[in-house]
Enzyme design. Structure first.
Site, PDB file in Angstrom:
ATOM      1  N   ARG A   1       0.834  -1.204   0.000  1.00 30.45           N
ATOM      2  CA  ARG A   1       0.000   0.000   0.000  1.00 30.45           C
ATOM      3  C   ARG A   1       0.872   1.258   0.000  1.00 30.45           C
ATOM      4  NH1 ARG A   1      -5.134  -1.680   0.350  1.00 30.45           N
ATOM      5  NH2 ARG A   1      -5.384  -3.727   1.314  1.00 30.45           N
TER       6      ARG A   1
ATOM      7  N   HIS B   1       7.338   1.089 -10.952  1.00 26.48           N
ATOM      8  CA  HIS B   1       6.159   0.655 -10.200  1.00 26.48           C
ATOM      9  C   HIS B   1       4.895   1.095 -10.911  1.00 26.48           C
ATOM     10  CE1 HIS B   1       7.473   4.594  -8.651  1.00 26.48           C
ATOM     11  NE2 HIS B   1       6.195   4.855  -8.488  1.00 26.48           N
TER      12      HIS B   1
ATOM     13  N   ILE C   1       2.087   4.808   0.961  1.00 22.10           N
ATOM     14  CA  ILE C   1       2.111   5.446   2.285  1.00 22.10           C
ATOM     15  C   ILE C   1       1.253   6.719   2.312  1.00 22.10           C
ATOM     16  CG2 ILE C   1       4.148   6.961   2.038  1.00 22.10           C
ATOM     17  CD1 ILE C   1       5.126   5.726   4.735  1.00 22.10           C
TER      18      ILE C   1
ATOM     19  N   HIS D   1       0.935   2.089 -10.189  1.00 21.35           N
ATOM     20  CA  HIS D   1      -0.036   2.498  -9.174  1.00 21.35           C
ATOM     21  C   HIS D   1      -1.392   1.889  -9.522  1.00 21.35           C
ATOM     22  CE1 HIS D   1       2.202   6.134  -7.484  1.00 21.35           C
ATOM     23  NE2 HIS D   1       2.868   5.933  -8.613  1.00 21.35           N
TER      24      HIS D   1
END
Ligand code: 5GP
Ligand code: ZN
Length: 115
Positions: free
Chosen positions: A30, A101, A32, A103
């Site tokens: 998750r 990464h 932050i 999202h």
């Protein structure tokens, strides 16, 4: 593993993360600072700086990251309502952490505009 990379440190457990999925290739945790009720980051265990640093062989990896995001969207209960997948690349693309990464953002109506 790049020792000065924040996400590599979360992948190895050196820094805690709220991990929601992991396998031999992919880790998801998750965000932050979530921007929506569901905000999960999906990334390769291997340090790849960004889309710009992907090799020819990494195409299948990004496909697996997308399929992982879809599975997590289902688990989070946002799949039917819809969600957004985002990959920021480089400074003008809004990438802050230089470890590739994806999202996964969902759980509220997102703005229609991009950028
Ligand atoms: P980027 O802007 O690089 O696409 O996204 C980086 C994301 O990482 C941001 O949404 C930010 O909130 C998140 N982030 C930054 N530091 C940490 C951290 O220490 N732990 C977690 N879980 N997320 C982080
Ligand atoms: Zn890294």
């Amino acid at each position: 593993m790049t020792t000065d990379c924040l996400f590599c440190r979360i992948v190895t457990g050196e820094i805690p993360g709220d991990i929601v999925y992991q396998d031999a290739e992919i880790v998801a945790f998750r965000d932050i600072h979530p921007v929506a009720p569901t905000h999960i980051l999906i990334l390769p265990r291997e340090h790849i700086g960004s889309v710009q640093e992907m090799g020819e062989c990494d195409g299948a990896l990004i496909g697996r990251m997308v399929l992982c995001a879809r599975q997590l969207a289902e688990q989070e209960g946002v799949a039917e309502r819809g969600y957004r997948l985002v990959v920021n690349c480089g400074p003008e693309g809004g990438q802050v952490v230089p470890h590739l990464h994806l999202h996964l953002i969902g759980g509220r109506k997102l703005d229609d505009s991009m950028g």
